[in-house]
Structures are given as structure tokens and as C-alpha cells.
Design an enzyme around this catalytic site. Sequence first.
Site, PDB file in Angstrom:
ATOM      1  N   SER A   6      78.911  36.468  42.778  1.00  0.00           N
ATOM      2  CA  SER A   6      78.634  36.328  44.211  1.00  0.00           C
ATOM      3  C   SER A   6      77.328  37.035  44.550  1.00  0.00           C
ATOM      4  CB  SER A   6      79.799  36.951  45.003  1.00  0.00           C
ATOM      5  OG  SER A   6      79.563  36.845  46.390  1.00  0.00           O
TER       6      SER A   6
ATOM      7  N   CYS B 288      74.917  50.059  46.699  1.00  0.00           N
ATOM      8  CA  CYS B 288      74.162  48.807  46.721  1.00  0.00           C
ATOM      9  C   CYS B 288      72.878  49.029  47.501  1.00  0.00           C
ATOM     10  CB  CYS B 288      74.994  47.715  47.398  1.00  0.00           C
ATOM     11  SG  CYS B 288      74.190  46.094  47.422  1.00  0.00           S
TER      12      CYS B 288
ATOM     13  N   GLU C 248      84.547  51.271  42.476  1.00  0.00           N
ATOM     14  CA  GLU C 248      85.794  50.676  42.960  1.00  0.00           C
ATOM     15  C   GLU C 248      86.057  49.333  42.329  1.00  0.00           C
ATOM     16  OE1 GLU C 248      86.282  50.379  47.189  1.00  0.00           O
ATOM     17  OE2 GLU C 248      84.941  52.073  47.489  1.00  0.00           O
TER      18      GLU C 248
ATOM     19  N   GLY D 127      77.803  46.226  44.918  1.00  0.00           N
ATOM     20  CA  GLY D 127      76.566  45.884  44.224  1.00  0.00           C
ATOM     21  C   GLY D 127      76.168  44.429  44.306  1.00  0.00           C
ATOM     22  N   GLU D 128      74.930  44.157  43.933  1.00  0.00           N
ATOM     23  CA  GLU D 128      74.393  42.797  43.949  1.00  0.00           C
ATOM     24  C   GLU D 128      74.188  42.334  42.497  1.00  0.00           C
ATOM     25  OE1 GLU D 128      73.772  40.166  45.896  1.00  0.00           O
ATOM     26  OE2 GLU D 128      72.976  39.299  44.063  1.00  0.00           O
TER      27      GLU D 128
ATOM     28  N   ASN E 231      86.391  42.686  58.190  1.00  0.00           N
ATOM     29  CA  ASN E 231      87.379  43.761  58.277  1.00  0.00           C
ATOM     30  C   ASN E 231      86.726  45.087  58.566  1.00  0.00           C
ATOM     31  OD1 ASN E 231      86.680  44.674  55.582  1.00  0.00           O
ATOM     32  ND2 ASN E 231      87.901  42.963  54.867  1.00  0.00           N
TER      33      ASN E 231
ATOM     34  N   SER F 112      76.920  34.558  49.592  1.00  0.00           N
ATOM     35  CA  SER F 112      77.363  35.205  50.822  1.00  0.00           C
ATOM     36  C   SER F 112      76.414  34.768  51.922  1.00  0.00           C
ATOM     37  CB  SER F 112      77.346  36.727  50.659  1.00  0.00           C
ATOM     38  OG  SER F 112      78.350  37.113  49.746  1.00  0.00           O
ATOM     39  N   LEU F 113      76.827  33.747  52.661  1.00  0.00           N
ATOM     40  CA  LEU F 113      75.923  33.127  53.632  1.00  0.00           C
ATOM     41  C   LEU F 113      75.899  33.934  54.942  1.00  0.00           C
ATOM     42  CD1 LEU F 113      74.113  30.703  54.370  1.00  0.00           C
ATOM     43  CD2 LEU F 113      76.186  29.497  55.100  1.00  0.00           C
ATOM     44  N   HIS F 114      77.037  34.048  55.567  1.00  0.00           N
ATOM     45  CA  HIS F 114      77.246  34.869  56.771  1.00  0.00           C
ATOM     46  C   HIS F 114      76.476  34.427  58.010  1.00  0.00           C
ATOM     47  CE1 HIS F 114      79.442  37.184  53.994  1.00  0.00           C
ATOM     48  NE2 HIS F 114      78.466  37.944  53.548  1.00  0.00           N
TER      49      HIS F 114
ATOM     50  N   CYS G 163      85.567  46.208  50.166  1.00  0.00           N
ATOM     51  CA  CYS G 163      84.474  46.714  49.354  1.00  0.00           C
ATOM     52  C   CYS G 163      83.851  48.016  49.891  1.00  0.00           C
ATOM     53  CB  CYS G 163      83.477  45.571  49.364  1.00  0.00           C
ATOM     54  SG  CYS G 163      81.923  45.841  48.668  1.00  0.00           S
TER      55      CYS G 163
ATOM     56  N   CYS H 180      78.677  45.901  55.871  1.00  0.00           N
ATOM     57  CA  CYS H 180      79.336  46.193  54.600  1.00  0.00           C
ATOM     58  C   CYS H 180      79.397  47.696  54.337  1.00  0.00           C
ATOM     59  CB  CYS H 180      78.588  45.485  53.476  1.00  0.00           C
ATOM     60  SG  CYS H 180      79.212  45.873  51.833  1.00  0.00           S
TER      61      CYS H 180
ATOM     62  N   CYS I 151      88.444  42.022  41.092  1.00  0.00           N
ATOM     63  CA  CYS I 151      87.162  42.062  41.775  1.00  0.00           C
ATOM     64  C   CYS I 151      86.444  43.302  41.245  1.00  0.00           C
ATOM     65  CB  CYS I 151      87.424  42.153  43.276  1.00  0.00           C
ATOM     66  SG  CYS I 151      85.946  42.386  44.258  1.00  0.00           S
TER      67      CYS I 151
ATOM     68  N   CYS J 158      73.534  45.606  53.766  1.00  0.00           N
ATOM     69  CA  CYS J 158      74.020  44.664  54.781  1.00  0.00           C
ATOM     70  C   CYS J 158      74.733  45.469  55.875  1.00  0.00           C
ATOM     71  CB  CYS J 158      74.989  43.656  54.161  1.00  0.00           C
ATOM     72  SG  CYS J 158      74.190  42.577  52.942  1.00  0.00           S
TER      73      CYS J 158
HETATM   74  N1  SAH Z   1      76.302  41.513  46.816  1.00  0.00           N
HETATM   75  C1  SAH Z   1      77.186  40.420  46.529  1.00  0.00           C
HETATM   76  C2  SAH Z   1      78.581  40.810  46.079  1.00  0.00           C
HETATM   77  C3  SAH Z   1      79.279  41.949  46.794  1.00  0.00           C
HETATM   78  S1  SAH Z   1      79.949  41.684  48.411  1.00  0.00           S
HETATM   79  C4  SAH Z   1      77.274  39.513  47.735  1.00  0.00           C
HETATM   80  O1  SAH Z   1      76.714  39.842  48.769  1.00  0.00           O
HETATM   81  O2  SAH Z   1      77.854  38.453  47.628  1.00  0.00           O
HETATM   82  C5  SAH Z   1      81.346  40.687  48.227  1.00  0.00           C
HETATM   83  C6  SAH Z   1      81.721  39.967  49.522  1.00  0.00           C
HETATM   84  O3  SAH Z   1      82.357  40.843  50.489  1.00  0.00           O
HETATM   85  C7  SAH Z   1      80.496  39.411  50.199  1.00  0.00           C
HETATM   86  O4  SAH Z   1      80.708  38.097  50.618  1.00  0.00           O
HETATM   87  C8  SAH Z   1      80.343  40.381  51.356  1.00  0.00           C
HETATM   88  O5  SAH Z   1      79.540  39.857  52.328  1.00  0.00           O
HETATM   89  C9  SAH Z   1      81.777  40.626  51.754  1.00  0.00           C
HETATM   90  N2  SAH Z   1      81.967  41.740  52.682  1.00  0.00           N
HETATM   91  C10 SAH Z   1      81.275  42.895  52.722  1.00  0.00           C
HETATM   92  N3  SAH Z   1      81.691  43.681  53.741  1.00  0.00           N
HETATM   93  C11 SAH Z   1      82.673  43.009  54.366  1.00  0.00           C
HETATM   94  C12 SAH Z   1      83.504  43.302  55.483  1.00  0.00           C
HETATM   95  N4  SAH Z   1      83.390  44.447  56.165  1.00  0.00           N
HETATM   96  N5  SAH Z   1      84.413  42.381  55.840  1.00  0.00           N
HETATM   97  C13 SAH Z   1      84.541  41.227  55.153  1.00  0.00           C
HETATM   98  N6  SAH Z   1      83.789  40.892  54.098  1.00  0.00           N
HETATM   99  C14 SAH Z   1      82.854  41.779  53.696  1.00  0.00           C
END
Ligand code: SAH
Length: 348
Positions: free
Chosen positions: A196, A113, A91, A164-165, A295, A219-221, A338, A120, A106, A117
Amino acid sequence: MHWLEATPDEIAAFMRDAGQPAFRAKQALGWLHGKRVARFDDMVNLPAALRSAMASVGRLRALHELERRDADDGLTAKWLFRGDAEEDLVESVLIVEKRRTRRTVCVSCMIGCPLACAFCATGQGGFGRNLAAGEIIEQAYAADAQARAQGDGGLTHVVFMGMGEPLLTLDAVLRAADTFADPTGLGLSGRHITISTAGVPDGIRRLAESGRTYRLALSLHAADQRVREKIMPIAKRHPLPEVITALEKFAETASRDITFEYCLMKGVNDSLDDARRVAALTKPFGGRVNLIPMNGVAGAAYTPPSPSAIRRFQEELEQAGLSAPVRMEKGADIGAACGQLRAERRGR
Ligand code: SAH
């Protein structure tokens, strides 16, 4: 081999080995990255024998478009590509900002991946394989062509925020990013290319030492280790202090700020205490945190906080002197988050 990922030096070496004059390398580069032809036979000023020699060592395209969806009056387009195997679903998304001056693709760097997470869609779909650099470049070129066709001019930014990472496949990512930065590719400034990561300390160090000027986003979260490892399994293997040490090294070696991505999830990471921890952690790195309301991912137990809770979280960060824009989701109606298109197709 994928011809789009061959560097100018590698193309020059190929021409030398093939007994060709040096100008052939320039001609080939023009067809590959200037005209971006999809067939060797279109390279009309190259001798037929040379075209077959090129075809025998590599390909021009590895992905084909299964689907493109447009949304937001053409400001968002989302692609689903297929690789050689039926399960090779890739994608990417083109996001054109309202004033149309910023045109970002993007891109995905993997099929699926391995990080899984919890929130995700990609992570929930499992891991397929790493993409070749050429396959990453193809995604950007498709978006670039689309942006041009809309009359807006080509891409201005690339973000590695698709599936992917990136730091687990850094060689391919750097090869693709270097093409985006090269004048014969997209000619973007390194600062307009963002990698990222979910937090891979080795990769962060390698990127710092690579001498590239690409931007790094984490991607801290969650700024709390216990919360973070609940939603991001990689945090168990690489706890926050280890990631932060690597970020410090990056900031120092590359003398650059780091951007943080923070996906807000109701009742998980959205309290004011969370906000204070985020502020303390991110401030030394320039203090920019992009807030992304979670989302919807079908089947996931996570939801976005209410608009007022999002605002309070944002205000707490701003009071601490941070810049904390809320990134409203683009293309929600076309499944632009994503991993969603792939999940949808596999579910059929
Ligand atoms: N693996 C890398 C890049 C891919 S994810 C990373 O983790 O940064 C790209 C971004 O989308 C990340 O910040 C990820 O946490 C975010 N993301 C993934 N699922 C999401 C969701 N359901 N809602 C909002 N952001 C999301």
C-alpha cells in the site's frame, strides 16, 4: 545482517564459502524458516563451528515483543515490538476474519514515517528509520505463530499497511515479500500480498518493472489535488496526475487491477461531488475502493462522517458501478489503528 532475510541463494553461497556441503543450505533454511528457531544452538544438526560462523555474520532476531493485546474474541491481535534502541517501536496487527478463513497480518516497514499525513497517528509521530527485511519478516512470523496457536492455520494474507511507506524502502519490502511468497517462507500467492502506498511514482514504476505479482493499493483519500495536498504533504511533491500516470504504467505492465483506500473524513472528502470524482478516477483501474471511516487519532482535527453520510458516499460509488465495501475498524478497543500503540507508549 539478519539471517531471516538471506535468500536461499545467499545461504547457499555462504555455505560454499564456508567449505560446507550443499545440503547444509537446506538444513539452515529449515531451521530459519521451517522451525524458526531463535538461537543458533537450536540448529542441532549443524556443526558447532558452522553455527558460530553463522552467528558471527548475522543475527536471528532483532525485535522483541513488548506487548500483545487481543481483541474481538481473539480475531484481532496487536503487537508492539522493540528494536535495539529504546525508541525503536514497531507495531503489527493480526486480523482474522469472522469465518476464520482469511488470516491477515498488517506489517510495518518503518519505525514511524516521513510522510506526515495529517490524519495518521504514525505520520504525526515522526520518522525513526527503515526496518530491515528481517524485522518485517519477524512481525509476520509472530502473527503466523499466533494464528496457528489459535488453531486456525497460518497466515493467508500479508498487507504492508502498518507504519511506514513501503515504496520508499522497496528493497527491504521486496525482500520480505519474496520470503512471504517463497514456499520455504509463508508460501503465499503473490496476489495475497498487498503493498500500500501514499503515492510514490518512482516506486510504483519500479514495482511494475520488478516482475513481481504483488497487489498494489493506493491510499487515495482525495481525488481532488487541492484537498489531497492538504491532508497528504507528499501530494505536493507528487501531484495526482503524476501518480495516475505511474498507476497506468503499473496496470499495463503488470496487467493487474489496483485497489484504492479511501479514509472518509467528515467535511474534508465526504461530499457526493467527492464520490463522483473518486468514481471517475478509479474506474479505469478496476473500480475497487475500500472505504475506511476515519478512526480517532488523539489530537487530530479529523472525525468520521455520520453513518448515513458514509452510506450515501458508498451508494454514489456503487451507482457508478464500483465495488466500495466499508471497512469497519477491527480492534478499536486495543488501539489497532496504525501508529496508535507507539504513540501511547511514547506518551507515557
Ligand atoms: N504509507 C502507506 C501504508 C501505511 S498506511 C500508505 O499510505 O498506504 C495504511 C492505511 O491506513 C492507509 O490507507 C492510511 O491512509 C490508513 N490510515 C492512516 N491513518 C488512519 C486513520 N486515522 N483512520 C483510518 N485509516 C487510516
